[in-house]
Design a protein around this motif. Structure first.
Motif, PDB file in Angstrom:
ATOM      1  N   ILE A   1     -15.248 -41.179 -33.600  1.00  0.00           N
ATOM      2  CA  ILE A   1     -15.742 -42.530 -33.907  1.00  0.00           C
ATOM      3  C   ILE A   1     -16.293 -42.585 -35.333  1.00  0.00           C
ATOM      4  N   ALA A   2     -17.016 -41.529 -35.737  1.00  0.00           N
ATOM      5  CA  ALA A   2     -17.533 -41.482 -37.109  1.00  0.00           C
ATOM      6  C   ALA A   2     -16.383 -41.468 -38.109  1.00  0.00           C
ATOM      7  N   GLY A   3     -15.312 -40.762 -37.774  1.00  0.00           N
ATOM      8  CA  GLY A   3     -14.155 -40.736 -38.667  1.00  0.00           C
ATOM      9  C   GLY A   3     -13.500 -42.095 -38.794  1.00  0.00           C
ATOM     10  N   ILE A   4     -13.400 -42.811 -37.675  1.00  0.00           N
ATOM     11  CA  ILE A   4     -12.784 -44.143 -37.720  1.00  0.00           C
ATOM     12  C   ILE A   4     -13.636 -45.081 -38.580  1.00  0.00           C
ATOM     13  N   SER A   5     -14.952 -45.012 -38.370  1.00  0.00           N
ATOM     14  CA  SER A   5     -15.818 -45.983 -39.055  1.00  0.00           C
ATOM     15  C   SER A   5     -16.066 -45.632 -40.510  1.00  0.00           C
ATOM     16  N   SER A   6     -15.999 -44.347 -40.857  1.00  0.00           N
ATOM     17  CA  SER A   6     -16.351 -43.982 -42.234  1.00  0.00           C
ATOM     18  C   SER A   6     -15.138 -43.813 -43.138  1.00  0.00           C
ATOM     19  N   SER A   7     -13.988 -43.457 -42.572  1.00  0.00           N
ATOM     20  CA  SER A   7     -12.831 -43.198 -43.429  1.00  0.00           C
ATOM     21  C   SER A   7     -12.117 -44.507 -43.784  1.00  0.00           C
ATOM     22  N   ARG A   8     -11.531 -44.513 -44.983  1.00  0.00           N
ATOM     23  CA  ARG A   8     -10.758 -45.679 -45.392  1.00  0.00           C
ATOM     24  C   ARG A   8      -9.279 -45.360 -45.480  1.00  0.00           C
ATOM     25  N   HIS A   9      -8.956 -44.090 -45.258  1.00  0.00           N
ATOM     26  CA  HIS A   9      -7.546 -43.698 -45.350  1.00  0.00           C
ATOM     27  C   HIS A   9      -6.843 -43.995 -44.031  1.00  0.00           C
TER      28      HIS A   9
END
Lengths: 99, 156
Positions: free
Chosen positions: A18-26
């Motif tokens: 979830i942190a990856g989905i919310s923080s990444s823009r790639h």
């Protein structure tokens, strides 16, 4: 005892996803994050069903795997289109519906 | 069994973090395949042998293969470096780790879970080695296909 450990591990994987989905823009990293969330969900479901010892986990996991496979097919198709059309993979630049 | 669990859990979390930290998309895809592999070991640890095999078969044999080929074919120009020594070392280690359950299954008289030792049900014990072999074979072929594609793309 291992059930508690599996519960903690799957929750950690879910949180990281979830942190990856919310923080990444790639775009691709977001797709991979969704895969990690689905993996965490599968692990949690399998551990709970194994702990309770009842029910058929296979149908639920087939649904999870089918969602994961469908998501990959759509995302890779979009990725190839974006690479060929020379569109940025930064999803924050894709937020506008009109130019 | 707890020690194996902690080793695999650390490996899985490290692979998840590597997915976000690695700069090359292909390397991130390999890290994601490692997450799938670690997850299938977790299924083995809770005696869900069929789920472990299906996880390998679908997520590594199918989904990871598609990710590798799709990502590699979309961005040839970014593949400008290949360390063949590193590739050889990683290949040998990966092959040894992935083939261990197959060897363990083949060497035992009664088909049992390689990690927990519990007996695998009779209806799936006849096909488990073939399914495992096919999943690993497809995964290996996908990595080989990506290497070939990198070489072809590098000559353009």
């Amino acid at each position: 005892m291992i059930f508690i450990y599996l519960l903690g591990l799957s929750l950690m994987l879910f949180a990281i996803g979830i942190a990856g989905i919310s923080s990444s823009r790639h775009f691709i990293v977001m797709m991979f994050s969704v895969e990690i969330v689905l993996v965490a969900a599968a692990l949690l479901a399998a551990s709970v069903f194994s702990y309770l010892g009842t029910g058929n986990i296979l149908l639920l996991l087939f649904a999870v795997w089918a969602i994961a496979a469908a998501e990959v097919v759509v995302a890779i198709s979009l990725y190839q289109y974006m690479v060929k059309a020379d569109v940025s993979l930064d999803v924050s630049k894709l937020s506008k519906l009109k130019e | 069994m707890d020690l194996i669990f902690f080793i695999v859990a650390v490996f899985e979390i490290a692979s998840v973090i590597a997915v976000f930290k690695l700069k090359d998309i292909l390397h991130a895809a390999i890290a994601l395949a490692s997450v799938f592999f670690a997850n299938s070991i977790m299924f083995l640890l809770i005696d869900q042998d069929l789920l472990a095999i299906l996880q390998l078969f679908i997520m590594i044999g199918g989904v990871s293969t598609y990710i590798f080929v799709g990502v590699a074919s979309g961005s040839f120009s970014r593949f400008k470096h290949t360390s063949y020594i590193g590739l050889a070392v990683i290949s040998v280690v990966l092959a040894a780790v992935l083939l261990y359950p197959l060897v363990a299954l083949g060497s035992s008289s009664t088909v049992s879970n390689a990690l927990t030792g519990s007996e695998i049900s009779a209806d799936m014990s006849s096909s488990i080695q073939y399914l495992y072999f096919v999943a690993i074979f497809i995964f290996a072929v996908s990595i080989g296909a990506v290497i070939v594609m990198k070489r072809i793309g590098g000559k353009k």
